[in-house]
Design a protein around this motif. Structure first.
Motif, PDB file in Angstrom:
ATOM      1  N   LEU A  75       0.836  -1.211   0.000  1.00 37.12           N
ATOM      2  CA  LEU A  75       0.000   0.000   0.000  1.00 37.12           C
ATOM      3  C   LEU A  75       0.865   1.253   0.000  1.00 37.12           C
ATOM      4  O   LEU A  75       0.665   2.160  -0.820  1.00 37.12           O
ATOM      5  CB  LEU A  75      -0.914   0.013   1.232  1.00 37.12           C
ATOM      6  CG  LEU A  75      -2.063  -0.975   1.266  1.00 37.12           C
ATOM      7  CD1 LEU A  75      -2.739  -0.955   2.629  1.00 37.12           C
ATOM      8  CD2 LEU A  75      -3.068  -0.669   0.166  1.00 37.12           C
ATOM      9  N   ALA A  76       1.815   1.310   0.921  1.00 39.54           N
ATOM     10  CA  ALA A  76       2.670   2.500   1.061  1.00 39.54           C
ATOM     11  C   ALA A  76       3.511   2.739  -0.188  1.00 39.54           C
ATOM     12  O   ALA A  76       3.689   3.881  -0.618  1.00 39.54           O
ATOM     13  CB  ALA A  76       3.567   2.356   2.291  1.00 39.54           C
ATOM     14  N   ALA A  77       4.020   1.668  -0.785  1.00 34.66           N
ATOM     15  CA  ALA A  77       4.845   1.799  -1.989  1.00 34.66           C
ATOM     16  C   ALA A  77       4.044   2.353  -3.166  1.00 34.66           C
ATOM     17  O   ALA A  77       4.611   2.936  -4.086  1.00 34.66           O
ATOM     18  CB  ALA A  77       5.456   0.451  -2.355  1.00 34.66           C
ATOM     19  N   HIS A  78       2.724   2.183  -3.120  1.00 31.56           N
ATOM     20  CA  HIS A  78       1.859   2.691  -4.187  1.00 31.56           C
ATOM     21  C   HIS A  78       1.150   3.990  -3.790  1.00 31.56           C
ATOM     22  O   HIS A  78       0.169   4.393  -4.412  1.00 31.56           O
ATOM     23  CB  HIS A  78       0.842   1.629  -4.587  1.00 31.56           C
ATOM     24  CG  HIS A  78       1.471   0.487  -5.322  1.00 31.56           C
ATOM     25  ND1 HIS A  78       1.875  -0.663  -4.687  1.00 31.56           N
ATOM     26  CD2 HIS A  78       1.820   0.351  -6.622  1.00 31.56           C
ATOM     27  CE1 HIS A  78       2.429  -1.473  -5.566  1.00 31.56           C
ATOM     28  NE2 HIS A  78       2.420  -0.884  -6.749  1.00 31.56           N
ATOM     29  N   GLY A  79       1.633   4.640  -2.723  1.00 34.03           N
ATOM     30  CA  GLY A  79       1.126   5.949  -2.339  1.00 34.03           C
ATOM     31  C   GLY A  79      -0.104   5.931  -1.455  1.00 34.03           C
ATOM     32  O   GLY A  79      -0.715   6.968  -1.236  1.00 34.03           O
ATOM     33  N   GLU A  80      -0.479   4.773  -0.935  1.00 34.42           N
ATOM     34  CA  GLU A  80      -1.650   4.683  -0.075  1.00 34.42           C
ATOM     35  C   GLU A  80      -1.218   4.560   1.383  1.00 34.42           C
ATOM     36  O   GLU A  80      -0.140   4.045   1.680  1.00 34.42           O
ATOM     37  CB  GLU A  80      -2.498   3.471  -0.471  1.00 34.42           C
ATOM     38  CG  GLU A  80      -3.028   3.569  -1.892  1.00 34.42           C
ATOM     39  CD  GLU A  80      -3.830   2.357  -2.280  1.00 34.42           C
ATOM     40  OE1 GLU A  80      -4.680   1.928  -1.475  1.00 34.42           O
ATOM     41  OE2 GLU A  80      -3.593   1.830  -3.377  1.00 34.42           O
ATOM     42  N   ALA A  81      -2.061   5.021   2.283  1.00 35.56           N
ATOM     43  CA  ALA A  81      -1.746   4.959   3.712  1.00 35.56           C
ATOM     44  C   ALA A  81      -1.816   3.519   4.210  1.00 35.56           C
ATOM     45  O   ALA A  81      -2.769   2.808   3.903  1.00 35.56           O
ATOM     46  CB  ALA A  81      -2.721   5.824   4.497  1.00 35.56           C
ATOM     47  N   PRO A  82      -0.817   3.085   4.971  1.00 31.97           N
ATOM     48  CA  PRO A  82      -0.855   1.727   5.520  1.00 31.97           C
ATOM     49  C   PRO A  82      -1.857   1.630   6.664  1.00 31.97           C
ATOM     50  O   PRO A  82      -2.200   2.636   7.294  1.00 31.97           O
ATOM     51  CB  PRO A  82       0.578   1.518   6.025  1.00 31.97           C
ATOM     52  CG  PRO A  82       1.114   2.875   6.272  1.00 31.97           C
ATOM     53  CD  PRO A  82       0.428   3.777   5.293  1.00 31.97           C
ATOM     54  N   TYR A  83      -2.328   0.420   6.912  1.00 34.43           N
ATOM     55  CA  TYR A  83      -3.265   0.156   8.004  1.00 34.43           C
ATOM     56  C   TYR A  83      -2.519   0.005   9.331  1.00 34.43           C
ATOM     57  O   TYR A  83      -1.354  -0.354   9.365  1.00 34.43           O
ATOM     58  CB  TYR A  83      -4.056  -1.127   7.735  1.00 34.43           C
ATOM     59  CG  TYR A  83      -5.017  -1.004   6.591  1.00 34.43           C
ATOM     60  CD1 TYR A  83      -6.223  -0.310   6.737  1.00 34.43           C
ATOM     61  CD2 TYR A  83      -4.741  -1.589   5.360  1.00 34.43           C
ATOM     62  CE1 TYR A  83      -7.102  -0.183   5.686  1.00 34.43           C
ATOM     63  CE2 TYR A  83      -5.627  -1.469   4.299  1.00 34.43           C
ATOM     64  CZ  TYR A  83      -6.803  -0.776   4.460  1.00 34.43           C
ATOM     65  OH  TYR A  83      -7.681  -0.662   3.423  1.00 34.43           O
ATOM     66  N   LYS A  84      -3.237   0.232  10.420  1.00 32.08           N
ATOM     67  CA  LYS A  84      -2.701  -0.020  11.757  1.00 32.08           C
ATOM     68  C   LYS A  84      -2.561  -1.534  11.946  1.00 32.08           C
ATOM     69  O   LYS A  84      -3.341  -2.313  11.408  1.00 32.08           O
ATOM     70  CB  LYS A  84      -3.624   0.539  12.840  1.00 32.08           C
ATOM     71  CG  LYS A  84      -3.862   2.025  12.747  1.00 32.08           C
ATOM     72  CD  LYS A  84      -2.806   2.765  13.496  1.00 32.08           C
ATOM     73  CE  LYS A  84      -3.173   4.254  13.510  1.00 32.08           C
ATOM     74  NZ  LYS A  84      -2.035   5.097  13.595  1.00 32.08           N
ATOM     75  N   ILE A  85      -1.562  -1.935  12.717  1.00 30.70           N
ATOM     76  CA  ILE A  85      -1.324  -3.343  13.028  1.00 30.70           C
ATOM     77  C   ILE A  85      -1.324  -3.484  14.546  1.00 30.70           C
ATOM     78  O   ILE A  85      -0.763  -2.641  15.251  1.00 30.70           O
ATOM     79  CB  ILE A  85      -0.008  -3.833  12.420  1.00 30.70           C
ATOM     80  CG1 ILE A  85      -0.061  -3.704  10.887  1.00 30.70           C
ATOM     81  CG2 ILE A  85       0.298  -5.267  12.845  1.00 30.70           C
ATOM     82  CD1 ILE A  85       1.234  -4.075  10.184  1.00 30.70           C
ATOM     83  N   ASP A  86      -1.968  -4.548  15.037  1.00 33.43           N
ATOM     84  CA  ASP A  86      -2.059  -4.774  16.481  1.00 33.43           C
ATOM     85  C   ASP A  86      -0.679  -4.735  17.128  1.00 33.43           C
ATOM     86  O   ASP A  86       0.290  -5.267  16.588  1.00 33.43           O
ATOM     87  CB  ASP A  86      -2.706  -6.122  16.776  1.00 33.43           C
ATOM     88  CG  ASP A  86      -4.198  -6.123  16.487  1.00 33.43           C
ATOM     89  OD1 ASP A  86      -4.813  -5.048  16.462  1.00 33.43           O
ATOM     90  OD2 ASP A  86      -4.743  -7.223  16.287  1.00 33.43           O
ATOM     91  N   PRO A  87      -0.609  -4.170  18.329  1.00 35.68           N
ATOM     92  CA  PRO A  87       0.671  -4.128  19.054  1.00 35.68           C
ATOM     93  C   PRO A  87       1.034  -5.487  19.624  1.00 35.68           C
ATOM     94  O   PRO A  87       0.210  -6.400  19.678  1.00 35.68           O
ATOM     95  CB  PRO A  87       0.395  -3.127  20.178  1.00 35.68           C
ATOM     96  CG  PRO A  87      -1.076  -3.200  20.392  1.00 35.68           C
ATOM     97  CD  PRO A  87      -1.675  -3.493  19.048  1.00 35.68           C
ATOM     98  N   LEU A  88       2.262  -5.595  20.067  1.00 35.80           N
ATOM     99  CA  LEU A  88       2.729  -6.794  20.768  1.00 35.80           C
ATOM    100  C   LEU A  88       2.109  -6.748  22.156  1.00 35.80           C
ATOM    101  O   LEU A  88       2.105  -5.725  22.820  1.00 35.80           O
ATOM    102  CB  LEU A  88       4.258  -6.766  20.854  1.00 35.80           C
ATOM    103  CG  LEU A  88       4.950  -8.016  21.356  1.00 35.80           C
ATOM    104  CD1 LEU A  88       4.687  -9.181  20.388  1.00 35.80           C
ATOM    105  CD2 LEU A  88       6.441  -7.776  21.467  1.00 35.80           C
ATOM    106  N   ARG A  89       1.570  -7.871  22.584  1.00 36.20           N
ATOM    107  CA  ARG A  89       0.917  -7.923  23.910  1.00 36.20           C
ATOM    108  C   ARG A  89       1.597  -8.930  24.778  1.00 36.20           C
ATOM    109  O   ARG A  89       2.079  -9.898  24.408  1.00 36.20           O
ATOM    110  CB  ARG A  89      -0.543  -8.297  23.762  1.00 36.20           C
ATOM    111  CG  ARG A  89      -1.291  -7.248  22.965  1.00 36.20           C
ATOM    112  CD  ARG A  89      -2.729  -7.679  22.743  1.00 36.20           C
ATOM    113  NE  ARG A  89      -3.299  -6.951  21.642  1.00 36.20           N
ATOM    114  CZ  ARG A  89      -4.123  -5.933  21.777  1.00 36.20           C
ATOM    115  NH1 ARG A  89      -4.475  -5.542  22.959  1.00 36.20           N
ATOM    116  NH2 ARG A  89      -4.597  -5.310  20.741  1.00 36.20           N
TER     117      ARG A  89
END
Length: 89
Positions: A75-89
């Motif tokens: 996504l980022a490489a094509h100019g789109e915003a990346p999604y959030k990813i769950d944190p380490l718990r």
């Protein structure tokens, strides 16, 4: 630079269109005054450093979320915003 995850004082970000300098899929990690750039999905350091304990946490997180990170990179490489990813718990 969108922050895609945050855990234990570690900020993980991915720049949009950030393919020029490193030419490899990567994330930017900040912890306190430390900064590093880490290749995904290998977890190898491309630039900078963070303390060993935090590096192990980030590398474990990368293993757990490798598919999501690579999807975000596309996504980022094509100019789109990346999604959030769950944190380490």
């Amino acid at each position: 630079m969108p922050t895609i995850s945050m855990f234990y004082g570690i900020l993980v970000s991915m720049y949009v269109l950030d393919t020029q300098k490193h030419h490899l899929p990567h994330i930017h990690v900040r912890y306190a005054a430390f900064k590093t750039v880490i290749e995904i999905p290998s977890g190898e350091v491309l630039e900078g450093s963070i303390p060993a304990k935090q590096m192990k946490l980030v590398q474990a997180w990368i293993v757990l979320h490798a598919d999501e990170l690579m999807a975000d990179w596309e996504l980022a490489a094509h100019g789109e915003a990346p999604y959030k990813i769950d944190p380490l718990r």
